[in-house]
Design an enzyme around this catalytic site. Structure first.
Site, PDB file in Angstrom:
ATOM      1  N   LYS A 194     -69.747 -22.281   7.289  1.00 40.16           N
ATOM      2  CA  LYS A 194     -70.987 -22.451   7.479  1.00 40.16           C
ATOM      3  C   LYS A 194     -71.651 -21.537   6.458  1.00 40.16           C
ATOM      4  CE  LYS A 194     -74.667 -24.615   8.621  1.00 40.16           C
ATOM      5  NZ  LYS A 194     -74.950 -24.747   7.101  1.00 40.16           N
TER       6      LYS A 194
ATOM      7  N   LYS B 218     -72.687 -12.535  10.520  1.00 40.41           N
ATOM      8  CA  LYS B 218     -73.997 -13.124  11.027  1.00 40.41           C
ATOM      9  C   LYS B 218     -73.843 -14.451  11.976  1.00 40.41           C
ATOM     10  CE  LYS B 218     -76.761 -14.076   7.637  1.00 40.41           C
ATOM     11  NZ  LYS B 218     -77.566 -14.446   6.548  1.00 40.41           N
TER      12      LYS B 218
ATOM     13  N   LYS C 295     -69.626 -19.469   1.642  1.00 40.36           N
ATOM     14  CA  LYS C 295     -70.921 -19.360   0.867  1.00 40.36           C
ATOM     15  C   LYS C 295     -70.553 -19.945  -0.558  1.00 40.36           C
ATOM     16  CE  LYS C 295     -75.082 -17.656   0.887  1.00 40.36           C
ATOM     17  NZ  LYS C 295     -75.985 -17.520   1.642  1.00 40.36           N
TER      18      LYS C 295
ATOM     19  N   ASP D 261     -80.270 -21.364   0.099  1.00 31.41           N
ATOM     20  CA  ASP D 261     -80.258 -20.258  -0.220  1.00 31.41           C
ATOM     21  C   ASP D 261     -81.180 -20.052  -1.312  1.00 31.41           C
ATOM     22  OD1 ASP D 261     -78.882 -17.521   0.722  1.00 31.41           O
ATOM     23  OD2 ASP D 261     -79.039 -17.149  -1.476  1.00 31.41           O
TER      24      ASP D 261
ATOM     25  N   SER E 288     -79.864 -24.075  11.536  1.00 29.00           N
ATOM     26  CA  SER E 288     -78.986 -24.924  10.829  1.00 29.00           C
ATOM     27  C   SER E 288     -77.940 -25.424  11.876  1.00 29.00           C
ATOM     28  CB  SER E 288     -78.114 -24.235   9.659  1.00 29.00           C
ATOM     29  OG  SER E 288     -78.671 -24.197   8.472  1.00 29.00           O
TER      30      SER E 288
END
Ligand code: NDP
Ligand code: 2IT
Length: 451
Positions: free
Chosen positions: A90, A114, A126, A166, A384
């Site tokens: 994720k 995170k 990512k 992002d 999210s």
């Protein structure tokens, strides 16, 4: 040679030269983890650090698309699936000309910790592209997103890997990406978060990162006996999704946000940023902040060329609380010195890794409250995950319920980090507390899952 330096040397030898930001992120985490790694041999025995800093897999692909003048353009697309010990990969997609493997690896690595900190079942990943949406028509952005998804769809899935936005990727891009996925697969499923509300997006996702950052800071100020935002002057960098919603929540709590910035310059409005005007310029018109002074002529606009050498204009402006919310390494040692001299009491990282190592060192030496990105900006990925839950159960949660859940998550995350720092003898050090708490959850899962 210390364990930390030994590992950095090892990854430097096996990675490419664009990986400086990745090394920076890894070093920062390893420095914090020293007491954990020294006191508990189980992590070394299971080679957890080496496994954690090595992505499960990296996809890099060509994205060919056609502009409005029928020229064929070629960009590079990426998706890095870093670690899925805690749940599906994720993390966001970044569309910006600076994107390369190194930047995405730093972002993906940070995302593991995170996401672990949120306590939710999500792993880290990512992706993105060196495509620049700036100055492109909606049709060009649509064609690029379609071409990008033609390749990306092979690697994602609601239980596999769920990208989001992002820098340069907002609801418009997510909408086009979702539409193309549906076309290719005929499947209507939650393979992206940050979708527009009308087709499965969650209310509060646009606000979540900024609001969450302010909730976290509010809690951190409380633990330090400096409670409350009322009348506090706040400096914010950036003028995108995170900065705008940070400013909005600061106003809600009675603070006075006086700055914002984009890639061309900084606005200082001593009466407080005109939020409706800011939204109109950046969200509707996608224009330069320079337009702000056409309406508010009392505000001051400083162009990037006129910034202090080696620094950023936003951090030159006296404030109580600072919120770097644009991009990595935007707050330097010089900026930190200016903030400290001007009496700033807290720094909260809305952006990912916005403070340089020199800046962080100065904050620590001067006992400035410092909320690191992986904690302070975790509100975005939290909502999210709420969107994934809503999609899985085909339900829709109300704005009020989501806001309550976000606030609760950010405040309890702050408490957990605060208590972890106390447990390890570094009370008030939110960087070490966040790195240790985030690491332990994912590391323990990796051990329990075997090699
Ligand atoms: P946006 O694209 O909405 O906004 C980015 C803002 O930062 C813009 O104002 C942009 O200026 C400015 N900016 C970007 N790159 C640079 C640069 N190299 N130099 C100067 N200014 C720059 O992105 P977000 O607000 O979503 O993201 C901002 C930060 O927050 C990033 O670090 C991101 O990783 C992080 N983040 C975002 C989350 C989210 O939910 N969106 C969640 C957690 C973290 P301009 O308008 O001129 O392009
Ligand atoms: O850096 C981040 O946490 C994000 N860009 C959001 C990730 C997400 O999956 O919502």
């Amino acid at each position: 040679m210390s364990v930390s330096n030994e590992i950095i040397e090892k990854i430097k030898n096996s990675n490419c030269s664009s990986d400086e930001t990745f090394f920076q992120a890894v070093k920062e985490v390893l420095d914090s983890l020293k007491p954990v790694l020294d006191s508990d041999p189980i992590y070394k025995r299971h080679s957890i650090v080496e496994r954690l800093i090595t992505p499960d897999r990296e996809f890099k692909f060509k994205v060919a698309w056609m502009d409005d003048n029928q020229n064929i353009k070629v960009n590079t697309g990426y998706r890095i699936q870093f670690n899925n010990a805690l749940g599906p990969y994720k993390g966001g997609l970044r569309f910006h000309p600076s994107v390369n493997t190194g930047i995405l690896k730093f972002l993906g690595f940070e995302q593991i910790l995170k996401n672990s900190l949120t306590g939710l079942p999500i792993g880290g990943g990512k992706g993105g592209s060196d495509f620049d949406p700036k100055g492109k028509s909606n049709f060009e952005v649509m064609r690029f997103c379609s071409a990008y998804m033609t390749e990306l769809h092979k690697y994602i899935g609601p239980r596999v890997d769920v990208p989001a936005g992002d820098i340069g990727v907002g609801a418009r891009e997510i909408g086009y990406l979702f539409g193309e996925y549906k076309k290719i697969t005929s499947s209507y499923e939650g393979i992206l978060t940050g979708k527009p509300f009308m087709f499965g997006g969650s209310l509060l996702r646009p606000e979540a990162t900024g609001y969450g950052c302010v909730y976290f800071t509010d809690e951190m100020l409380k633990y330090a006996g400096k409670e409350g935002f009322k009348d506090r002057v706040c400096a914010i960098s950036g003028a995108g999704n995170v900065a705008i919603h940070t400013i909005e929540k600061l106003y809600n709590l009675g603070a006075k946000p006086v700055t914002c910035s984009d890639s061309k310059g900084t606005i200082y409005d001593s009466r407080g940023i005109d939020l409706p005007l800011l939204k109109e310029i950046k969200l509707q018109k996608r224009a330069s902040l320079e337009e702000y002074i056409l309406t508010n002529s009392d505000a001051i606009y400083t162009k990037v060329e006129d910034y202090p050498k080696g620094g950023h204009e936003v951090w030159n402006i006296p404030c109580d609380c600072a919120f770097p919310s644009a991009t990595q390494n935007e707050l330097t040692g010089l900026d930190a010195k200016n903030l400290i001299e001007n009496g700033c009491i807290s720094i909260s990282e809305g952006a990912n890794m916005p403070s340089t190592p020199e800046a962080i060192k100065l904050f620590k030496e001067n006992n400035i409250l410092f909320a690191p990105a992986k904690a302070a900006n975790a509100g975005g990925v939290t909502v999210s995950e709420f969107e994934m839950s809503q999609n899985a159960s085909m339900s829709k949660w109300t704005y009020e319920h989501l806001d309550e859940m976000l606030e609760k998550t950010m405040r309890s995350l702050c408490k957990r980090i605060h208590l972890t720092a106390i447990d390890y003898g570094v009370e008030g050090n939110y960087e070490d507390g966040a790195n240790i708490a985030g690491f332990k959850r994912v590391a323990d899962a990796m051990i329990a899952e075997g090699i």
